[in-house]
Design an enzyme around this catalytic site. Sequence first.
Site, PDB file in Angstrom:
ATOM      1  N   LYS A  39       0.848  -1.284   0.172  1.00  0.00           N
ATOM      2  CA  LYS A  39       0.059  -0.145  -0.083  1.00  0.00           C
ATOM      3  C   LYS A  39       1.045   1.363   0.153  1.00  0.00           C
ATOM      4  O   LYS A  39       0.482   2.155  -0.823  1.00  0.00           O
ATOM      5  CB  LYS A  39      -0.994   0.001   1.376  1.00  0.00           C
ATOM      6  CG  LYS A  39      -0.350   0.084   2.615  1.00  0.00           C
ATOM      7  CD  LYS A  39      -1.410   0.013   3.659  1.00  0.00           C
ATOM      8  CE  LYS A  39      -0.773   0.529   5.133  1.00  0.00           C
ATOM      9  NZ  LYS A  39      -0.281   1.694   5.196  1.00  0.00           N
ATOM     10  N   THR A  40       1.999   1.343   0.900  1.00  0.00           N
ATOM     11  CA  THR A  40       2.770   2.431   0.690  1.00  0.00           C
ATOM     12  C   THR A  40       3.324   2.747  -0.529  1.00  0.00           C
ATOM     13  O   THR A  40       3.492   3.901  -0.875  1.00  0.00           O
ATOM     14  CB  THR A  40       3.870   2.332   1.823  1.00  0.00           C
ATOM     15  OG1 THR A  40       3.308   1.824   2.872  1.00  0.00           O
ATOM     16  CG2 THR A  40       4.758   3.755   1.937  1.00  0.00           C
ATOM     17  N   GLN A  84      -8.033  -4.915   9.438  1.00  0.00           N
ATOM     18  CA  GLN A  84      -7.092  -4.379  10.233  1.00  0.00           C
ATOM     19  C   GLN A  84      -7.442  -3.306  11.227  1.00  0.00           C
ATOM     20  O   GLN A  84      -6.618  -2.590  11.795  1.00  0.00           O
ATOM     21  CB  GLN A  84      -5.719  -3.973   9.672  1.00  0.00           C
ATOM     22  CG  GLN A  84      -5.148  -5.331   8.952  1.00  0.00           C
ATOM     23  CD  GLN A  84      -3.754  -4.944   8.415  1.00  0.00           C
ATOM     24  OE1 GLN A  84      -2.657  -4.745   8.829  1.00  0.00           O
ATOM     25  NE2 GLN A  84      -3.561  -4.776   7.072  1.00  0.00           N
ATOM     26  N   ASP A  86      -3.660   7.586   4.822  1.00  0.00           N
ATOM     27  CA  ASP A  86      -3.445   6.149   5.081  1.00  0.00           C
ATOM     28  C   ASP A  86      -4.281   5.483   6.226  1.00  0.00           C
ATOM     29  O   ASP A  86      -4.711   6.320   7.196  1.00  0.00           O
ATOM     30  CB  ASP A  86      -1.830   6.323   5.111  1.00  0.00           C
ATOM     31  CG  ASP A  86      -1.505   4.909   5.055  1.00  0.00           C
ATOM     32  OD1 ASP A  86      -2.000   3.820   4.727  1.00  0.00           O
ATOM     33  OD2 ASP A  86      -0.396   4.515   5.412  1.00  0.00           O
ATOM     34  N   GLU A  87      -4.198   4.198   6.486  1.00  0.00           N
ATOM     35  CA  GLU A  87      -4.654   3.582   7.482  1.00  0.00           C
ATOM     36  C   GLU A  87      -6.161   4.199   7.745  1.00  0.00           C
ATOM     37  O   GLU A  87      -6.418   4.459   8.978  1.00  0.00           O
ATOM     38  CB  GLU A  87      -3.958   3.648   8.817  1.00  0.00           C
ATOM     39  CG  GLU A  87      -2.452   3.442   8.550  1.00  0.00           C
ATOM     40  CD  GLU A  87      -2.368   1.883   8.442  1.00  0.00           C
ATOM     41  OE1 GLU A  87      -3.368   0.883   8.515  1.00  0.00           O
ATOM     42  OE2 GLU A  87      -1.171   1.308   8.832  1.00  0.00           O
ATOM     43  N   ARG A 140       1.845 -10.252  10.361  1.00  0.00           N
ATOM     44  CA  ARG A 140       3.069  -9.540  10.712  1.00  0.00           C
ATOM     45  C   ARG A 140       4.497 -10.336  10.278  1.00  0.00           C
ATOM     46  O   ARG A 140       5.615  -9.917  10.010  1.00  0.00           O
ATOM     47  CB  ARG A 140       3.371  -9.275  12.337  1.00  0.00           C
ATOM     48  CG  ARG A 140       2.384  -8.251  12.682  1.00  0.00           C
ATOM     49  CD  ARG A 140       2.162  -7.068  11.853  1.00  0.00           C
ATOM     50  NE  ARG A 140       1.099  -7.176  11.225  1.00  0.00           N
ATOM     51  CZ  ARG A 140       0.851  -6.442   9.963  1.00  0.00           C
ATOM     52  NH1 ARG A 140       1.610  -5.502   9.807  1.00  0.00           N
ATOM     53  NH2 ARG A 140      -0.253  -6.496   9.486  1.00  0.00           N
TER      54      ARG A 140
END
Length: 885
Positions: free
Chosen positions: A40-41, A287, A239-240, A644
Amino acid sequence: MGPVLCDPQSLIKDLNPQQMEAVKYYGQALLIGAGAGSGKTRVLTRRIAWLLAHGFWASSILAITFTNKAAAEMRERLAALVGPEAEHMWISTFHSACVRILRRDGKEIGLTSGFSIYDTADCERLVKLISGDLNIDTKRYTPRMLLGKISDCKNSLISWQDQLKSVNCDYKPGQRGYQVSAGDVDELVAVMYAEYQYRLAMANAVDFDDLIMRTVELFQRCPQVSEYYRHKFRYIFVDEYQDTNHAQYVLVRELSGIDSGEQPDPHMRGAGRVGPSWITVVGDSDQSIYAFRGADIRNIQDFEQDFPNAKTIMLEQNYRSTQTILDAANAVIARNENRKPKKLWTALGEGDKIVGYAADNAQQEAGWIANEIARIHNEEGVAYRDIAIMYRANAQSRSLEEAMINANLPYQLVGGTKFYERREIKDALAYLQAIVNPADNVNVRRILNVPKRGLGVRAEGLVASYADAHGTTFFEAIEHMEQIEGMSTRTTKPLSAFRDMMHELAAFAKDHDTKPSEVVAEVLAKSGILEELQRSEDPQDASRVDNLSQLQSVAAEFEQNTPDATLAGFLETTALVADSDQLPGENEDSGKVTMMTLHTAKGLEYPYVFLTGMEQGTFPHQRAMEDTSELAEERRLAYVGITRAKRRLYVTRAAVRAQWGQASDMMPSQFLDEIPDELIDWKRREAGVERMRASWQDDDDEFGGWDDDDDFGSMSFGGSSYGKSDYSSSYGSGSRWSRSSYGSSSYGAGRSQYGGPATQGSSSSYGSTSRRSCGGSGTGSSYGSYGSYGSGKSGGKSGKVTTRRVKPKNKPVDLTKSSSASPAGSHNDLNIADVHVGDKLTHDHFGLGTVIETQDKGMNSVITVDFGNGEVKRLLLRMAPIEML
């Protein structure tokens, strides 16, 4: 149009089709549903660079991230793609962006630009001061609890005026002698909120929640300000997005101008200079794990309704983990309802199986983990920095830390006492805050007698009373100390010395504003903080001196990295530091294993991850047992934890865990049940105590069914081995295995002994934290040498024993509760093969129910029963007080 900064084709050549579509999309609103590890980044930075490559202005871009670390990473990546033009964008966290806006325009709502930003400790101190003035019992109503309630109001954009109205309270902030109705929590919170905001305003200070709430207030009250920012930022990236709360959601809407009524200009390619800004949000509803901080998952779920003509693009290809890890994550998250279907996949291959381990208690779990870390480091060459241990709650770190210390393994704990929360650092920063903002009562009062200068509680009380009576600040009252009645010469002397010193420091700070490190040095020297610590004989004070030296280094670093550095700017960066910002960068080798909570781990990745405490009541947390929305959040947290891991995931649990000084039986986490069995390689599937219980379940067998193949055939307690006959004669008589000896606190609590009084000369403090426990040899490196306990290789085997066991009474066990005292072998003779979905049953406590799921796990078989009214329970079949109908 701006300058074209890079070749557009170079930005998309290495992207997958969905990533490319997201980067090139032209339109008003875009939601990028980015699964864990889906790049995503990369997509976000390439999308911004794509706009710049087509001539859009960098200064018209606002990119919002959730951590300073993420903002810095995005800035670096953009600088690599488009060069120095990246400096003209706003790339920051919500809070940092709001600070910039409020410093520039806060005066419109009564905030002068030198305002202080209070951290949690400052806020708690202020609440404590108010509680004293209002005679509130801080033991019953703790500052933390009251702050949590105030924070909830702010995150929902409820003002103190509205809160007072909602409880029909006529309190006027600043009034003295008000009596809050006894036991009326809502009124108490409303009064506290009103007074808290009044004192913050008096001190020209804000807390973290205010940064967002007051920016929204500024935009809603001052159309000219909101119009300025709307026309400045034509392209907004968040973001997020799944972690935004209601206040942040409203802030994004205000910035985008979606509610302004302006229509997009049809002739302009792109967002143009009029109409709402373009908005791109990136996030993953799977998430969303910050509901306890006010995050609202509906913000991302309802994006398409909130922003007309919105497009959603899902990123499902994962570049981080193996397929085995992703299959586990998909299996767990699929149980959540009302989610957009998304299935992560990877081209990286299946990879290692997940490794599972069932320990007897927390100490054994921690010891096995430490042993395994030492093994993979030595045998597989895994660097310590590539390993992370994660847990649901901070309290779990204690036994894990002990095991790491005993095994002599290097580790770093993220989220312990943070650098900026250490006492000496808070004292130094309080001096700096008081210099920049003398109206900051909390910080001025903190340093009045630090280091000790004879200004105790009485002196502080006299000054505070004068300030209250004259409606002025604490420091202003010190300026007029000659007019304060009842002040002795013994008090006026040190008080005037304090006042003069603060004037000198303020003058020095004004002359050296661009050199925060010099101001820090001057404050440490002039205030006497440093000298007091240097003179101390206490060895802890030596490390405090080191911390202060570190603070000066941080200030010097800030100077070097910030072109327009100021003292206020330095204080701002220290105030906005978050947990995850302490972690070493991507290319930095800390040389240590990282330990942290699952909430802190979000956004991070490690080749080797240990997910610990996988038990009902630990993870998922006890609170989630009664509440389906909380359970859904816990499942998302499990999904975050699993994803993770890049190369290998470990899942561990303890059969018994100490809670509130009691040892509690812990059932395996339902999340372990949800991972397909073939994905997990169990190094130890059942804990010793569970096998022991299982063996005693079988009443047809005279003792309970240990056979010669059982790897539990002999055990060693604290160094003494027992074969079956030894063991049964000393422990197996039924009376020994009474409820009191096994179930209450015989394991894990660290003090009581295993199964009653020690016999046969063994140390037998089985559950204790001593290094002799669990059959270890007592040396630090012997962690994990539980072979004598679990392997069945030591000690002799002997034939069946003829002592019959007294059958204990039935004890109901509901898997949604962890029982603190269950007998070893109670059961109701029900067999999982006889129970089917749709069957009806009655439960002694919950009443009539319908079976909606069965899980055949042998003696640990579980049924899920719907008792109506939304009450769904997981029950351990053999121990539940039920009757099939």
